[in-house]
Design a protein around this motif. Structure first.
Motif, PDB file in Angstrom:
ATOM      1  N   SER A   6       0.814  -1.218   0.000  1.00 34.24           N
ATOM      2  CA  SER A   6       0.000   0.000   0.000  1.00 34.24           C
ATOM      3  C   SER A   6       0.848   1.268   0.000  1.00 34.24           C
ATOM      4  O   SER A   6       0.336   2.350  -0.296  1.00 34.24           O
ATOM      5  N   LEU A   7       2.134   1.135   0.312  1.00 29.41           N
ATOM      6  CA  LEU A   7       3.000   2.309   0.408  1.00 29.41           C
ATOM      7  C   LEU A   7       3.994   2.411  -0.746  1.00 29.41           C
ATOM      8  O   LEU A   7       4.909   3.234  -0.700  1.00 29.41           O
ATOM      9  N   ARG A   8       3.822   1.641  -1.794  1.00 30.65           N
ATOM     10  CA  ARG A   8       4.747   1.704  -2.923  1.00 30.65           C
ATOM     11  C   ARG A   8       4.836   3.100  -3.547  1.00 30.65           C
ATOM     12  O   ARG A   8       5.910   3.480  -4.044  1.00 30.65           O
ATOM     13  N   PRO A   9       3.759   3.915  -3.522  1.00 21.23           N
ATOM     14  CA  PRO A   9       3.893   5.272  -4.063  1.00 21.23           C
ATOM     15  C   PRO A   9       4.870   6.154  -3.287  1.00 21.23           C
ATOM     16  O   PRO A   9       5.202   7.252  -3.740  1.00 21.23           O
ATOM     17  N   LEU A  10       5.350   5.693  -2.125  1.00 16.96           N
ATOM     18  CA  LEU A  10       6.334   6.468  -1.382  1.00 16.96           C
ATOM     19  C   LEU A  10       7.715   6.426  -2.044  1.00 16.96           C
ATOM     20  O   LEU A  10       8.636   7.121  -1.615  1.00 16.96           O
ATOM     21  N   LEU A  11       7.861   5.604  -3.088  1.00 14.19           N
ATOM     22  CA  LEU A  11       9.037   5.707  -3.952  1.00 14.19           C
ATOM     23  C   LEU A  11       8.832   6.953  -4.808  1.00 14.19           C
ATOM     24  O   LEU A  11       7.949   6.982  -5.670  1.00 14.19           O
ATOM     25  N   ILE A  12       9.615   7.991  -4.556  1.00 13.20           N
ATOM     26  CA  ILE A  12       9.359   9.276  -5.208  1.00 13.20           C
ATOM     27  C   ILE A  12      10.384   9.623  -6.280  1.00 13.20           C
ATOM     28  O   ILE A  12      10.205  10.606  -7.013  1.00 13.20           O
ATOM     29  N   VAL A  60      14.773   6.776  -4.339  1.00 11.03           N
ATOM     30  CA  VAL A  60      14.481   7.567  -3.138  1.00 11.03           C
ATOM     31  C   VAL A  60      13.133   7.156  -2.588  1.00 11.03           C
ATOM     32  O   VAL A  60      12.132   7.154  -3.316  1.00 11.03           O
ATOM     33  N   ILE A  61      13.108   6.801  -1.310  1.00 11.92           N
ATOM     34  CA  ILE A  61      11.863   6.459  -0.632  1.00 11.92           C
ATOM     35  C   ILE A  61      11.586   7.505   0.438  1.00 11.92           C
ATOM     36  O   ILE A  61      12.434   7.789   1.286  1.00 11.92           O
ATOM     37  N   PHE A  62      10.408   8.098   0.370  1.00 11.05           N
ATOM     38  CA  PHE A  62       9.941   9.045   1.390  1.00 11.05           C
ATOM     39  C   PHE A  62       9.491   8.229   2.595  1.00 11.05           C
ATOM     40  O   PHE A  62       8.606   7.389   2.490  1.00 11.05           O
ATOM     41  N   ARG A  63      10.093   8.492   3.740  1.00  9.72           N
ATOM     42  CA  ARG A  63       9.716   7.819   4.982  1.00  9.72           C
ATOM     43  C   ARG A  63       9.045   8.834   5.912  1.00  9.72           C
ATOM     44  O   ARG A  63       9.719   9.709   6.463  1.00  9.72           O
ATOM     45  N   PRO A  64       7.728   8.757   6.081  1.00  9.00           N
ATOM     46  CA  PRO A  64       7.045   9.693   6.982  1.00  9.00           C
ATOM     47  C   PRO A  64       7.587   9.569   8.402  1.00  9.00           C
ATOM     48  O   PRO A  64       7.668   8.476   8.956  1.00  9.00           O
ATOM     49  N   GLN A  65       7.973  10.712   8.968  1.00  8.82           N
ATOM     50  CA  GLN A  65       8.572  10.738  10.305  1.00  8.82           C
ATOM     51  C   GLN A  65       7.711  11.615  11.214  1.00  8.82           C
ATOM     52  O   GLN A  65       7.872  12.829  11.267  1.00  8.82           O
ATOM     53  N   VAL A  66       6.758  11.004  11.897  1.00  6.86           N
ATOM     54  CA  VAL A  66       5.869  11.750  12.792  1.00  6.86           C
ATOM     55  C   VAL A  66       6.672  12.268  13.977  1.00  6.86           C
ATOM     56  O   VAL A  66       7.364  11.503  14.652  1.00  6.86           O
ATOM     57  N   GLN A  67       6.573  13.577  14.215  1.00  8.59           N
ATOM     58  CA  GLN A  67       7.235  14.201  15.354  1.00  8.59           C
ATOM     59  C   GLN A  67       6.150  14.611  16.348  1.00  8.59           C
ATOM     60  O   GLN A  67       5.515  15.650  16.193  1.00  8.59           O
ATOM     61  N   PRO A  68       5.893  13.797  17.390  1.00  8.44           N
ATOM     62  CA  PRO A  68       4.724  14.002  18.243  1.00  8.44           C
ATOM     63  C   PRO A  68       4.757  15.269  19.076  1.00  8.44           C
ATOM     64  O   PRO A  68       3.723  15.662  19.629  1.00  8.44           O
ATOM     65  N   TRP A  69       5.921  15.928  19.179  1.00 12.38           N
ATOM     66  CA  TRP A  69       5.935  17.203  19.917  1.00 12.38           C
ATOM     67  C   TRP A  69       5.260  18.309  19.121  1.00 12.38           C
ATOM     68  O   TRP A  69       4.997  19.374  19.664  1.00 12.38           O
ATOM     69  N   HIS A  70       4.986  18.072  17.840  1.00 13.30           N
ATOM     70  CA  HIS A  70       4.128  18.967  17.056  1.00 13.30           C
ATOM     71  C   HIS A  70       2.740  18.331  17.016  1.00 13.30           C
ATOM     72  O   HIS A  70       2.566  17.235  16.484  1.00 13.30           O
ATOM     73  N   SER A  71       1.769  19.015  17.567  1.00 13.00           N
ATOM     74  CA  SER A  71       0.457  18.398  17.792  1.00 13.00           C
ATOM     75  C   SER A  71      -0.238  17.969  16.509  1.00 13.00           C
ATOM     76  O   SER A  71      -1.034  17.032  16.518  1.00 13.00           O
TER      77      SER A  71
END
Length: 207
Positions: A6-12, A60-71
């Motif tokens: 489901s995340l193959r489109p993250l290849l950018i 290049v693969i986009f890896r979403p990096q959630v930073q929880p200190w930003h609400s």
């Protein structure tokens, strides 16, 4: 590095069979991630695309990096992960649009908004970016609806869990972080332009 289907489109950029991999961990509400996104679009996409010097050599693969200190970080990344399910070709354009307007999702601008209102803003942004198919924007909105169970999340919660677990198991703490063939490449900077990236590839890739 692997990607669940489901995340193959993250290849950018580049092709899946390229022998070298850049995993780039970015947070949609991180200014340095936004800066690096421009370099990806202006430098890496041409270098790794058809006709580029390193086409077929690097992906290049986009890896979403959630930073929880930003609400709002969880909410914007939910939106990013919803796009591949309705319009895979729009993932990177939507990501660029979100980076360009990330200021609207910073802590203070979103401090008086409810999560539902933030999701409505994201749906409106998707409507500007996702042109085809015609019903994609509507399906995008449906993916961000909370499930009927009190703590069930949304339709993309499992994808969000996958990306967070991937970051944790690889010890990724900050954005942006870049892996070259699975190892952290600390020398890579969000300030890099065409010359720095070209020098990096020249040292790393056999032509």
């Amino acid at each position: 590095m692997a990607l669940q289907p489901s995340l193959r489109p993250l290849l950018i950029a580049g092709t899946f069979d390229a022998p070298h991999t850049l995993d780039i961990f970015l947070d949609y509400v991180c200014p340095f991630s936004a800066k690096l996104s421009l370099a990806i679009d202006n430098v890496l996409v041409p270098l790794l695309g058809p006709g580029g010097r390193y086409h077929g050599k690097v992906k290049v693969i986009f890896r979403p990096q959630v930073q929880p200190w930003h609400s709002s970080s969880t909410l914007v990344h939910e939106a990013g992960l919803a796009v591949p399910r309705v319009a895979p070709e729009s993932f990177w354009p939507f990501s660029l649009a979100l980076f360009k307007r990330q200021g609207e999702y910073f802590d203070i601008p979103t401090s008086t908004l409810t999560p539902l209102q933030i999701r409505e803003k994201l749906v409106a942004l998707a409507g500007e970016v996702i042109a085809v198919p015609s019903n994609a924007a509507g399906r995008f909105a449906d993916l961000l609806l909370l499930k009927s169970s009190p703590n069930g999340g949304t339709a993309v919660t499992d994808d969000l869990k996958y990306t967070i677990k991937f970051s944790r198991q690889n010890g990724i703490h900050v954005s942006p972080t870049v892996l070259w063939d699975g190892l952290v490449a600390n020398e890579i900077s969000s300030s890099w332009g065409e010359q720095e990236w070209s020098d990096f590839f020249l040292a790393k890739v056999e032509i």
